[in-house]
Design an enzyme around this catalytic site. Structure first.
Site, short mmCIF file in Angstrom:
data_model
loop_
_atom_site.label_atom_id
_atom_site.label_comp_id
_atom_site.label_asym_id
_atom_site.label_seq_id
_atom_site.Cartn_x
_atom_site.Cartn_y
_atom_site.Cartn_z
CD GLU A 38 -2.78 1.36 0.19
OE1 GLU A 38 -3.31 0.36 -0.33
OE2 GLU A 38 -2.96 2.51 -0.24
CB THR A 83 -6.41 0.41 -3.35
OG1 THR A 83 -5.54 0.94 -2.37
CG2 THR A 83 -6.30 -1.11 -3.33
C1 GP9 Z 1 -9.08 -0.25 1.49
C2 GP9 Z 1 -7.75 -0.11 0.87
C3 GP9 Z 1 -7.36 1.33 0.65
O1 GP9 Z 1 -9.63 -1.53 1.47
O2 GP9 Z 1 -7.54 -0.94 -0.19
O3 GP9 Z 1 -7.66 1.83 -0.57
P1 GP9 Z 1 -7.16 3.27 -1.08
O4 GP9 Z 1 -7.68 4.32 -0.12
O5 GP9 Z 1 -5.66 3.28 -1.11
O6 GP9 Z 1 -7.73 3.38 -2.42
MN MN Z 2 -4.07 2.25 -1.96
#
Ligand code: GP9
Ligand code: MN
Length: 423
Positions: A38, A83
Protein backbone atom coordinates in the site's frame (compact mmCIF):
# COMPACT_ATOMS: atom_id res chain seq x y z
CA UNK A 1 -20.10 0.67 -30.45
CA UNK A 2 -19.00 -2.38 -32.43
CA UNK A 3 -16.87 0.08 -34.45
CA UNK A 4 -15.26 1.29 -31.25
CA UNK A 5 -14.49 -2.30 -30.36
CA UNK A 6 -12.71 -2.99 -33.66
CA UNK A 7 -10.75 0.25 -33.29
CA UNK A 8 -9.65 -0.90 -29.82
CA UNK A 9 -8.75 -4.40 -30.99
CA UNK A 10 -6.76 -3.05 -33.95
CA UNK A 11 -4.88 -0.69 -31.65
CA UNK A 12 -4.00 -3.27 -28.99
CA UNK A 13 -3.01 -5.83 -31.63
CA UNK A 14 -0.68 -3.30 -33.21
CA UNK A 15 0.84 -2.43 -29.86
CA UNK A 16 1.16 -6.02 -28.65
CA UNK A 17 4.73 -7.19 -28.00
CA UNK A 18 5.75 -10.63 -29.27
CA UNK A 19 6.74 -13.01 -26.50
CA UNK A 20 10.40 -13.60 -25.81
CA UNK A 21 11.00 -17.25 -26.76
CA UNK A 22 13.36 -17.66 -23.80
CA UNK A 23 10.75 -16.75 -21.19
CA UNK A 24 7.51 -17.73 -22.94
CA UNK A 25 5.89 -20.48 -20.86
CA UNK A 26 8.80 -20.66 -18.41
CA UNK A 27 6.45 -20.42 -15.40
CA UNK A 28 3.57 -22.45 -16.75
CA UNK A 29 1.37 -23.85 -13.95
CA UNK A 30 3.54 -22.36 -11.18
CA UNK A 31 1.82 -20.78 -8.20
CA UNK A 32 1.69 -17.00 -8.46
CA UNK A 33 1.87 -14.92 -5.30
CA UNK A 34 1.25 -11.20 -5.70
CA UNK A 35 1.87 -8.79 -2.84
CA UNK A 36 0.34 -5.33 -2.94
CA UNK A 37 2.36 -2.77 -0.99
CA UNK A 38 0.00 0.00 0.00
CA UNK A 39 1.10 3.56 -0.89
CA UNK A 40 4.83 2.92 -1.17
CA UNK A 41 6.78 5.23 -3.47
CA UNK A 42 10.13 4.22 -4.93
CA UNK A 43 12.03 7.11 -3.38
CA UNK A 44 11.69 5.22 -0.09
CA UNK A 45 13.80 2.34 -1.44
CA UNK A 46 17.25 3.01 -0.01
CA UNK A 47 16.06 6.08 1.89
CA UNK A 48 17.63 6.52 5.34
CA UNK A 49 16.10 8.26 8.32
CA UNK A 50 18.65 9.44 10.89
CA UNK A 51 21.17 7.11 9.26
CA UNK A 52 18.88 4.09 9.42
CA UNK A 53 17.34 2.32 6.44
CA UNK A 54 13.55 2.62 6.56
CA UNK A 55 12.77 -0.44 4.43
CA UNK A 56 15.81 -2.73 4.81
CA UNK A 57 14.09 -5.84 3.46
CA UNK A 58 12.73 -4.21 0.31
CA UNK A 59 16.08 -2.43 -0.14
CA UNK A 60 17.90 -5.75 -0.14
CA UNK A 61 15.48 -7.23 -2.70
CA UNK A 62 15.98 -4.14 -4.87
CA UNK A 63 19.68 -4.87 -5.32
CA UNK A 64 18.91 -7.48 -7.92
CA UNK A 65 21.52 -9.91 -6.64
CA UNK A 66 19.00 -12.36 -5.19
CA UNK A 67 15.94 -13.97 -6.76
CA UNK A 68 14.06 -10.80 -7.62
CA UNK A 69 14.25 -8.48 -10.57
CA UNK A 70 13.67 -4.89 -9.49
CA UNK A 71 12.34 -2.07 -11.69
CA UNK A 72 13.38 1.34 -10.37
CA UNK A 73 11.63 3.14 -13.26
CA UNK A 74 8.21 1.56 -12.80
CA UNK A 75 5.32 4.04 -12.51
CA UNK A 76 1.83 3.81 -11.09
CA UNK A 77 -0.97 4.74 -13.50
CA UNK A 78 -3.84 5.15 -11.06
CA UNK A 79 -6.38 7.95 -10.79
CA UNK A 80 -9.12 8.64 -8.27
CA UNK A 81 -9.77 4.92 -7.85
CA UNK A 82 -6.45 4.58 -5.99
CA UNK A 83 -6.03 0.98 -4.74
CA UNK A 84 -8.97 -0.16 -6.84
CA UNK A 85 -7.43 1.37 -9.96
CA UNK A 86 -4.17 -0.44 -9.30
CA UNK A 87 -6.04 -3.73 -8.97
CA UNK A 88 -7.98 -3.03 -12.17
CA UNK A 89 -4.85 -2.09 -14.11
CA UNK A 90 -2.72 -5.02 -12.95
CA UNK A 91 -5.36 -7.64 -13.61
CA UNK A 92 -6.82 -6.22 -16.85
CA UNK A 93 -4.07 -4.13 -18.46
CA UNK A 94 -6.56 -1.31 -19.06
CA UNK A 95 -6.78 2.14 -17.48
CA UNK A 96 -9.01 3.34 -14.69
CA UNK A 97 -11.44 6.17 -15.36
CA UNK A 98 -10.56 9.86 -15.57
CA UNK A 99 -13.01 10.51 -12.76
CA UNK A 100 -14.24 8.20 -10.04
CA UNK A 101 -13.30 4.54 -9.85
CA UNK A 102 -14.27 1.87 -12.35
CA UNK A 103 -14.67 -0.55 -9.42
CA UNK A 104 -17.43 1.59 -7.96
CA UNK A 105 -18.96 2.97 -11.14
CA UNK A 106 -18.53 0.03 -13.52
CA UNK A 107 -18.70 -2.94 -11.18
CA UNK A 108 -21.37 -4.52 -13.35
CA UNK A 109 -19.24 -4.48 -16.49
CA UNK A 110 -17.84 -7.51 -18.23
CA UNK A 111 -14.10 -7.96 -17.88
CA UNK A 112 -11.50 -10.37 -19.21
CA UNK A 113 -9.35 -10.36 -16.12
CA UNK A 114 -6.29 -12.40 -15.31
CA UNK A 115 -7.95 -14.60 -12.63
CA UNK A 116 -10.57 -15.80 -15.12
CA UNK A 117 -8.07 -16.21 -17.97
CA UNK A 118 -5.72 -18.26 -15.76
CA UNK A 119 -8.66 -20.37 -14.73
CA UNK A 120 -9.93 -20.94 -18.27
CA UNK A 121 -6.53 -21.52 -19.84
CA UNK A 122 -4.59 -23.19 -17.05
CA UNK A 123 -7.11 -24.29 -14.43
CA UNK A 124 -5.83 -21.90 -11.75
CA UNK A 125 -7.61 -21.13 -8.50
CA UNK A 126 -7.52 -17.43 -7.67
CA UNK A 127 -7.81 -15.75 -4.28
CA UNK A 128 -7.59 -12.26 -2.84
CA UNK A 129 -6.64 -11.62 0.81
CA UNK A 130 -7.34 -8.28 2.46
CA UNK A 131 -7.91 -7.09 6.03
CA UNK A 132 -10.84 -4.83 5.23
CA UNK A 133 -14.51 -5.60 4.62
CA UNK A 134 -15.49 -6.94 1.21
CA UNK A 135 -17.74 -4.10 0.14
CA UNK A 136 -14.94 -1.52 0.29
CA UNK A 137 -14.32 -0.33 -3.29
CA UNK A 138 -17.20 -2.61 -4.32
CA UNK A 139 -14.72 -5.47 -4.39
CA UNK A 140 -17.29 -8.17 -3.66
CA UNK A 141 -19.09 -7.29 -6.89
CA UNK A 142 -16.08 -6.64 -9.14
CA UNK A 143 -14.14 -9.74 -8.09
CA UNK A 144 -16.96 -11.90 -9.39
CA UNK A 145 -16.58 -10.15 -12.72
CA UNK A 146 -12.85 -10.86 -12.59
CA UNK A 147 -13.47 -14.52 -11.79
CA UNK A 148 -11.80 -14.40 -8.36
CA UNK A 149 -12.63 -17.77 -6.77
CA UNK A 150 -12.06 -16.88 -3.14
CA UNK A 151 -12.06 -13.56 -1.36
CA UNK A 152 -10.69 -13.67 2.18
CA UNK A 153 -11.85 -10.32 3.53
CA UNK A 154 -12.04 -8.99 7.11
CA UNK A 155 -14.65 -11.61 8.03
CA UNK A 156 -11.95 -14.27 7.85
CA UNK A 157 -9.56 -12.52 10.24
CA UNK A 158 -9.38 -11.63 13.91
CA UNK A 159 -10.46 -8.01 13.72
CA UNK A 160 -10.36 -7.33 17.45
CA UNK A 161 -8.38 -5.16 19.83
CA UNK A 162 -4.75 -4.48 19.05
CA UNK A 163 -5.01 -6.14 15.66
CA UNK A 164 -6.67 -3.05 14.22
CA UNK A 165 -5.00 0.14 13.06
CA UNK A 166 -6.33 2.83 10.75
CA UNK A 167 -8.62 1.25 8.07
CA UNK A 168 -8.37 -2.33 9.21
CA UNK A 169 -6.17 -5.25 10.11
CA UNK A 170 -2.47 -4.69 10.79
CA UNK A 171 -0.24 -6.24 8.14
CA UNK A 172 1.61 -8.62 10.48
CA UNK A 173 -1.43 -10.51 11.83
CA UNK A 174 -2.87 -10.23 8.32
CA UNK A 175 -0.05 -12.24 6.76
CA UNK A 176 0.19 -14.62 9.73
CA UNK A 177 -3.48 -15.51 9.61
CA UNK A 178 -3.48 -15.70 5.81
CA UNK A 179 -0.94 -18.52 5.72
CA UNK A 180 -3.39 -21.29 6.67
CA UNK A 181 -5.86 -20.10 4.02
CA UNK A 182 -3.11 -20.01 1.43
CA UNK A 183 -2.09 -23.57 2.23
CA UNK A 184 -5.71 -24.56 1.69
CA UNK A 185 -5.87 -23.37 -1.91
CA UNK A 186 -5.94 -25.86 -4.72
CA UNK A 187 -2.80 -25.59 -6.87
CA UNK A 188 -1.86 -23.96 -9.10
CA UNK A 189 -3.08 -20.78 -7.48
CA UNK A 190 -2.96 -17.07 -8.15
CA UNK A 191 -2.97 -15.46 -4.70
CA UNK A 192 -3.13 -11.73 -4.20
CA UNK A 193 -2.35 -10.14 -0.81
CA UNK A 194 -3.36 -6.52 -0.22
CA UNK A 195 -1.60 -4.80 2.67
CA UNK A 196 -3.23 -1.92 4.51
CA UNK A 197 -1.20 -0.47 7.39
CA UNK A 198 0.96 1.85 5.28
CA UNK A 199 -2.07 3.93 4.31
CA UNK A 200 -2.90 7.57 4.83
CA UNK A 201 -2.85 9.03 7.53
CA UNK A 202 0.03 6.61 8.35
CA UNK A 203 -0.82 6.09 12.01
CA UNK A 204 0.86 3.41 14.13
CA UNK A 205 0.90 2.67 17.85
CA UNK A 206 4.11 3.04 19.87
CA UNK A 207 4.09 -0.72 20.44
CA UNK A 208 4.31 -1.51 16.75
CA UNK A 209 6.80 1.21 15.78
CA UNK A 210 10.40 0.10 15.26
CA UNK A 211 11.86 3.34 13.86
CA UNK A 212 11.49 6.99 14.80
CA UNK A 213 8.88 9.10 13.12
CA UNK A 214 10.13 11.65 10.63
CA UNK A 215 10.94 15.08 11.97
CA UNK A 216 9.61 17.44 9.33
CA UNK A 217 6.65 18.48 11.49
CA UNK A 218 4.29 17.26 8.75
CA UNK A 219 2.20 14.50 10.29
CA UNK A 220 1.68 12.59 7.05
CA UNK A 221 5.30 12.56 5.98
CA UNK A 222 6.55 11.81 9.51
CA UNK A 223 4.17 8.88 9.99
CA UNK A 224 4.99 7.53 6.52
CA UNK A 225 8.46 6.55 7.78
CA UNK A 226 7.09 4.38 10.60
CA UNK A 227 4.36 2.60 8.69
CA UNK A 228 6.67 1.93 5.74
CA UNK A 229 9.05 0.18 8.15
CA UNK A 230 6.17 -1.80 9.63
CA UNK A 231 5.03 -2.98 6.20
CA UNK A 232 8.61 -3.85 5.26
CA UNK A 233 8.86 -6.11 8.32
CA UNK A 234 5.48 -7.70 7.65
CA UNK A 235 6.47 -8.60 4.08
CA UNK A 236 9.86 -9.85 5.23
CA UNK A 237 8.20 -12.19 7.76
CA UNK A 238 5.73 -13.41 5.15
CA UNK A 239 8.49 -14.19 2.64
CA UNK A 240 10.43 -16.13 5.26
CA UNK A 241 7.27 -18.05 6.18
CA UNK A 242 6.82 -18.91 2.51
CA UNK A 243 10.38 -20.24 2.49
CA UNK A 244 9.82 -22.24 5.65
CA UNK A 245 6.67 -23.78 4.22
CA UNK A 246 8.39 -24.70 0.97
CA UNK A 247 6.11 -22.35 -0.97
CA UNK A 248 8.78 -19.91 -2.12
CA UNK A 249 11.24 -21.54 -4.50
CA UNK A 250 8.89 -22.75 -7.17
CA UNK A 251 6.52 -19.76 -7.13
CA UNK A 252 6.32 -16.64 -9.23
CA UNK A 253 6.28 -13.76 -6.75
CA UNK A 254 5.26 -10.24 -7.72
CA UNK A 255 5.62 -7.35 -5.31
CA UNK A 256 4.27 -3.97 -6.38
CA UNK A 257 2.88 -0.79 -4.96
CA UNK A 258 -0.33 0.91 -6.00
CA UNK A 259 0.12 4.69 -5.91
CA UNK A 260 1.68 7.63 -4.10
CA UNK A 261 1.07 8.02 -0.38
CA UNK A 262 2.17 11.62 -0.10
CA UNK A 263 0.28 14.09 -2.24
CA UNK A 264 1.44 17.47 -3.50
CA UNK A 265 -0.15 19.05 -0.42
CA UNK A 266 2.93 17.91 1.45
CA UNK A 267 5.56 19.37 -0.85
CA UNK A 268 7.18 21.46 1.86
CA UNK A 269 8.01 18.41 3.99
CA UNK A 270 8.93 16.40 0.88
CA UNK A 271 11.40 19.10 -0.14
CA UNK A 272 12.95 18.85 3.30
CA UNK A 273 13.18 15.06 3.09
CA UNK A 274 14.37 14.83 -0.51
CA UNK A 275 16.63 17.88 -0.30
CA UNK A 276 15.44 19.52 -3.51
CA UNK A 277 12.56 21.50 -4.91
CA UNK A 278 9.47 19.48 -5.89
CA UNK A 279 8.91 20.81 -9.40
CA UNK A 280 6.26 19.16 -11.60
CA UNK A 281 8.93 16.99 -13.24
CA UNK A 282 10.31 15.90 -9.85
CA UNK A 283 6.77 15.25 -8.70
CA UNK A 284 6.39 12.99 -11.72
CA UNK A 285 9.59 11.14 -10.78
CA UNK A 286 8.00 10.63 -7.37
CA UNK A 287 5.16 8.70 -9.02
CA UNK A 288 7.50 5.75 -9.38
CA UNK A 289 6.40 2.80 -7.27
CA UNK A 290 8.43 -0.32 -6.46
CA UNK A 291 7.97 -3.32 -8.70
CA UNK A 292 9.67 -6.68 -8.15
CA UNK A 293 9.24 -10.03 -9.83
CA UNK A 294 10.77 -13.39 -9.08
CA UNK A 295 10.40 -16.13 -11.68
CA UNK A 296 11.77 -19.60 -11.00
CA UNK A 297 14.60 -20.15 -13.47
CA UNK A 298 15.27 -16.47 -14.05
CA UNK A 299 17.99 -14.45 -12.30
CA UNK A 300 17.54 -11.37 -10.19
CA UNK A 301 18.75 -8.06 -11.65
CA UNK A 302 18.01 -4.36 -11.64
CA UNK A 303 16.11 -3.48 -14.80
CA UNK A 304 16.21 0.21 -15.66
CA UNK A 305 13.48 0.02 -18.34
CA UNK A 306 10.60 2.45 -18.06
CA UNK A 307 7.49 0.43 -17.29
CA UNK A 308 4.04 0.75 -15.81
CA UNK A 309 1.26 -1.16 -14.13
CA UNK A 310 -0.44 -2.06 -17.44
CA UNK A 311 2.61 -4.17 -18.34
CA UNK A 312 2.16 -6.71 -15.57
CA UNK A 313 -0.68 -8.79 -16.99
CA UNK A 314 0.83 -9.46 -20.44
CA UNK A 315 4.09 -10.36 -18.69
CA UNK A 316 2.38 -12.93 -16.47
CA UNK A 317 0.41 -14.36 -19.39
CA UNK A 318 3.53 -14.87 -21.50
CA UNK A 319 5.24 -16.55 -18.55
CA UNK A 320 2.33 -19.01 -18.69
CA UNK A 321 2.85 -19.52 -22.40
CA UNK A 322 -0.50 -17.90 -23.24
CA UNK A 323 -0.45 -15.85 -26.44
CA UNK A 324 -1.68 -12.33 -25.82
CA UNK A 325 -2.22 -10.99 -29.32
CA UNK A 326 -5.95 -11.69 -29.30
CA UNK A 327 -6.47 -10.15 -25.86
CA UNK A 328 -7.35 -6.50 -25.38
CA UNK A 329 -4.51 -5.16 -23.27
CA UNK A 330 -2.75 -1.80 -23.36
CA UNK A 331 0.47 -2.95 -21.72
CA UNK A 332 3.36 -4.95 -23.13
CA UNK A 333 5.38 -7.88 -21.77
CA UNK A 334 8.33 -6.60 -19.71
CA UNK A 335 10.51 -9.47 -20.92
CA UNK A 336 9.81 -8.96 -24.63
CA UNK A 337 12.33 -7.26 -26.92
CA UNK A 338 9.35 -5.27 -28.13
CA UNK A 339 8.35 -4.01 -24.67
CA UNK A 340 7.25 -0.39 -25.14
CA UNK A 341 9.06 1.98 -22.82
CA UNK A 342 6.18 4.41 -22.60
CA UNK A 343 4.07 4.95 -19.51
CA UNK A 344 0.80 6.82 -19.82
CA UNK A 345 -0.47 8.30 -16.60
CA UNK A 346 -4.17 8.71 -16.03
CA UNK A 347 -3.83 12.51 -16.15
CA UNK A 348 -2.33 12.36 -19.65
CA UNK A 349 1.29 12.82 -18.59
CA UNK A 350 3.71 10.50 -20.35
CA UNK A 351 7.09 9.03 -19.49
CA UNK A 352 9.32 7.36 -22.08
CA UNK A 353 12.91 6.20 -21.84
CA UNK A 354 13.87 9.70 -23.06
CA UNK A 355 11.11 12.11 -22.14
CA UNK A 356 8.80 13.30 -19.44
CA UNK A 357 5.79 14.97 -21.04
CA UNK A 358 3.69 17.15 -18.75
CA UNK A 359 1.01 19.21 -20.52
CA UNK A 360 2.83 20.99 -23.34
CA UNK A 361 6.17 20.81 -21.59
CA UNK A 362 8.84 18.22 -22.24
CA UNK A 363 11.74 17.29 -19.98
CA UNK A 364 14.72 15.02 -20.36
CA UNK A 365 13.93 11.99 -18.20
CA UNK A 366 17.45 11.47 -16.90
CA UNK A 367 18.29 15.11 -16.07
CA UNK A 368 14.84 16.70 -15.62
CA UNK A 369 16.08 19.52 -17.98
CA UNK A 370 13.35 21.23 -19.94
CA UNK A 371 13.67 20.55 -23.67
CA UNK A 372 11.82 21.68 -26.81
CA UNK A 373 8.63 20.01 -27.94
CA UNK A 374 9.22 18.24 -31.26
CA UNK A 375 7.06 16.43 -33.80
CA UNK A 376 8.14 13.24 -32.08
CA UNK A 377 7.10 14.33 -28.59
CA UNK A 378 3.81 15.68 -29.96
CA UNK A 379 3.13 12.32 -31.57
CA UNK A 380 3.83 10.53 -28.28
CA UNK A 381 1.44 12.81 -26.45
CA UNK A 382 -1.19 12.26 -29.14
CA UNK A 383 -0.82 8.49 -28.88
CA UNK A 384 -1.29 8.71 -25.12
CA UNK A 385 -4.54 10.65 -25.60
CA UNK A 386 -5.80 8.08 -28.08
CA UNK A 387 -4.91 5.17 -25.81
CA UNK A 388 -6.71 6.64 -22.80
CA UNK A 389 -9.71 7.43 -24.98
CA UNK A 390 -9.87 3.86 -26.27
CA UNK A 391 -9.67 2.47 -22.75
CA UNK A 392 -12.47 4.82 -21.67
CA UNK A 393 -14.64 3.72 -24.60
CA UNK A 394 -14.01 0.10 -23.66
CA UNK A 395 -15.21 0.65 -20.10
CA UNK A 396 -18.03 3.10 -20.72
CA UNK A 397 -19.41 0.94 -23.55
CA UNK A 398 -18.91 -2.28 -21.56
CA UNK A 399 -17.36 -3.56 -24.78
CA UNK A 400 -15.80 -6.74 -23.40
CA UNK A 401 -19.39 -7.95 -23.52
CA UNK A 402 -19.05 -8.33 -27.30
CA UNK A 403 -15.53 -9.71 -27.49
CA UNK A 404 -14.90 -13.45 -27.78
CA UNK A 405 -12.44 -13.76 -30.71
CA UNK A 406 -9.90 -15.07 -28.21
CA UNK A 407 -12.18 -17.87 -27.06
CA UNK A 408 -12.82 -16.22 -23.71
CA UNK A 409 -15.93 -17.61 -22.04
CA UNK A 410 -18.15 -15.13 -20.26
CA UNK A 411 -17.76 -15.29 -16.50
CA UNK A 412 -20.77 -16.71 -14.68
CA UNK A 413 -20.92 -14.46 -11.62
CA UNK A 414 -23.44 -16.70 -9.85
CA UNK A 415 -20.61 -19.21 -9.24
CA UNK A 416 -18.80 -16.94 -6.81
CA UNK A 417 -19.71 -16.58 -3.18
CA UNK A 418 -17.55 -14.66 -0.75
CA UNK A 419 -18.23 -15.70 2.82
CA UNK A 420 -16.61 -17.84 5.53
CA UNK A 421 -19.41 -20.43 5.31
CA UNK A 422 -18.54 -21.09 1.67
CA UNK A 423 -15.02 -22.38 2.17
C1 GP9 B 1 -9.08 -0.25 1.49
C2 GP9 B 1 -7.75 -0.11 0.87
C3 GP9 B 1 -7.36 1.33 0.65
O1 GP9 B 1 -9.63 -1.53 1.47
O2 GP9 B 1 -7.54 -0.94 -0.19
O3 GP9 B 1 -7.66 1.83 -0.57
P1 GP9 B 1 -7.16 3.27 -1.08
O4 GP9 B 1 -7.68 4.32 -0.12
O5 GP9 B 1 -5.66 3.28 -1.11
O6 GP9 B 1 -7.73 3.38 -2.42
MN1 MN C 1 -4.07 2.25 -1.96
Amino acid sequence: NEDDLSEIVNYTKRKNAEPNPETFGIAKDKNIIKIHLESLQSWMIGYEHNGEEVTPFLNELAKGNGDFKYYPNFYHQTGQGKTADAELILDNSIYGLAEGSAFSLKGDNHYQALPSILNQQRNYTSAVFHGDYKTFWNRDQVYKRFGVDRFYDAEFYDMTGDNIENLGLLDKPFFEESMSYLKDLKEPYYAHFLTLTHHYPFSLSEDEATIDRGDTGDNTVDGYIQTARYMDEAVKDFVSDLKEEGMYDDSVIVIYSDHYGISENHNRAMEEIQGHEITPEVNQDNQRVPFYIKVPGMDGEVVEDVAGQVDVMPTLMHLQGINTKEYIMFGTDLFSDQHKEMVIMRNGEVITDQYQIIGNEVFDRETNEKIEETEKTKAIKKQAEIELELSDKLIYGDLFRFYDQNGFEKVDTSQYMYSPNEY
